[in-house]
Scaffold this active site. Structure first.
Site, PDB file in Angstrom:
ATOM      1  N   SER A   1      45.345  30.692  43.136  1.00 12.79           N
ATOM      2  CA  SER A   1      44.093  30.297  43.785  1.00 12.79           C
ATOM      3  C   SER A   1      42.847  30.928  43.193  1.00 12.79           C
ATOM      4  O   SER A   1      41.735  30.570  43.605  1.00 12.79           O
ATOM      5  CB  SER A   1      44.154  30.623  45.274  1.00 12.79           C
ATOM      6  OG  SER A   1      44.929  29.658  45.956  1.00 12.79           O
TER       7      SER A   1
ATOM      8  N   LYS B   1      40.098  28.689  42.080  1.00 11.60           N
ATOM      9  CA  LYS B   1      39.002  28.245  42.957  1.00 11.60           C
ATOM     10  C   LYS B   1      37.678  28.932  42.645  1.00 11.60           C
ATOM     11  O   LYS B   1      36.638  28.515  43.162  1.00 11.60           O
ATOM     12  CB  LYS B   1      39.392  28.458  44.414  1.00 11.60           C
ATOM     13  CG  LYS B   1      40.575  27.593  44.853  1.00 11.60           C
ATOM     14  CD  LYS B   1      41.029  27.916  46.268  1.00 11.60           C
ATOM     15  CE  LYS B   1      42.193  26.996  46.652  1.00 11.60           C
ATOM     16  NZ  LYS B   1      43.350  27.722  47.147  1.00 11.60           N
TER      17      LYS B   1
ATOM     18  N   SER C   1      41.182  30.044  51.448  1.00 13.29           N
ATOM     19  CA  SER C   1      41.905  29.523  50.286  1.00 13.29           C
ATOM     20  C   SER C   1      42.519  28.152  50.539  1.00 13.29           C
ATOM     21  O   SER C   1      43.615  27.838  50.051  1.00 13.29           O
ATOM     22  CB  SER C   1      43.000  30.503  49.837  1.00 13.29           C
ATOM     23  OG  SER C   1      43.276  30.344  48.463  1.00 13.29           O
TER      24      SER C   1
END
Length: 364
Positions: free
Chosen positions: A59, A62, A114
């Site tokens: 993640s 991101k 997330s």
């Protein structure tokens, strides 16, 4: 006008700095991570371990998604959740097709909680499709000089084509933190909206003084990944660990070690002359530029502060001892201070020579 302020330092201090930066000391920081780096936000690497190893990044992908959204989207714009963003595996906001949320809420949900589905919804809203958004992610990566990075999706789900390195993630984060909206989001501990509330997964925001972000990441294949940033004494450090079983302690250790290499020094002294400006029609050809206060900053032993003076190219007499402009003081890419500069003294105008009439008749 650009000047460089030089500092004297002992040979021992210089040697220690060079050893640390080039790798003899802390070349492989004592951390649990397979890959790690701690870097000044200006780009100076303070310690690294396998920092150029390509890895899955989960993640922390991101970070790029968030940067593009912050750069391209109105935070108050309303997003209608498309069917493609529903039922995404992994961490989720449990979005429903047709649900309407503002960009800001989706952004906080993506960066704090997330949400993988929030990342897809934002990608489609921003670029029209996930594929188009991913293309933009890779273009931006090239613009930032991330040569060992490639994106395959906006959320970081495992893919052999979605990878980066500790070094590239640090560079990306440094660029992203220059965006005020991005910085505000990732430094937020909790955020509440009409239908949802989010708590940041980044424990360092509570545990490490000066922490300002950035992003956690985990998949079974990638392991625990963490990108952090912290500010102290006007300096910002970024730490990255990949595949780190003990990432929270790794980051505290990396950041503490990084900050320990800075020292407070006097960059300018009150009254010190830092430049001059030509004077036209004056009793002196130049007038000095000075500051009226001491300027101190935290610098690495090998760093040199640079002065960028914004003042007139010339000035007509008479000149008063007043503000002439400003000086920006930087170390690499980091702005340490910006303060006024003043003319150092008064310069009188050259008296006009009397004409023939005045010389003959005394002006009568």
């Amino acid at each position: 006008m650009k000047l460089r302020k030089k500092f004297l330092r002992t040979a021992a201090a210089l040697t220690a700095a060079v050893l640390f930066l080039t790798g003899t000391v802390q070349a492989r920081p004592c951390v649990s991570a397979e890959s790690a780096i701690v870097m000044d936000a200006g780009g100076t690497v303070l310690g690294e371990k396998n920092a150029d190893c390509r890895c899955l990044i989960a993640s922390t992908t991101k970070i790029m998604t968030g940067l593009l959204v912050c750069e391209r989207c109105n935070p108050d714009a309303v997003v209608t959740v498309p069917p493609e963003a529903v039922g995404i595996e992994g961490s989720s906001l449990y979005l429903k097709a047709g649900e309407q949320l503002r960009v800001e809420e989706l952004l906080y949900g993506m960066m704090l909680h997330s949400g993988n589905d929030a990342a897809v919804a934002l990608a489609i809203y921003t670029a029209g499709s996930v594929e188009a958004f991913v293309h933009s992610m890779n273009e931006r990566a090239q613009q930032l000089g991330l040569r060992q990075t490639h994106f395959a999706n906006p959320n970081g789900l495992d893919s052999e084509e979605n990878y980066s390195t500790a070094r590239d993630l640090a560079k990306l984060s440094a660029a992203a933190l220059e965006n005020e909206r991005f910085r505000k989001v990732v430094s937020t501990k909790t955020a509440s909206f009409e239908t949802r509330s989010f708590s940041n997964h980044n424990k360092l925001l509570w545990q490490y003084p000066g922490a300002i972000g950035v992003k956690t990441g985990y998949t079974k294949a990638a392991g625990r990944i963490l990108v952090s940033a912290a500010e102290r004494n006007g300096r910002c450090l970024i730490a990255v660990t990949i595949a780190a079983p003990d990432d929270w302690n790794d980051h505290k250790r990396l950041l503490d070690e990084g900050f320990s290499h800075y020292e407070e020094r006097t960059i300018l002294k009150a009254g010190e002359r830092i430049g001059s400006v030509p004077v036209l029609d004056g009793t002196e050809e130049k007038v000095g530029l000075t500051v009226q206060e001491d300027v101190r900053g935290w610098l690495l032993p090998q760093e040199q502060a640079e002065l960028f003076i914004d003042a007139p190219q010339f000035v007509y007499a008479p000149v008063q001892a007043e503000k002439a402009g400003t000086v920006r003081i930087t170390a690499g890419k980091m702005l340490l201070a910006q303060i006024p500069v003043y003319y150092a003294k008064t310069v009188e105008q050259i008296p006009e020579k009397p004409g023939l009439w005045e010389r003959l008749f005394g002006g009568k």
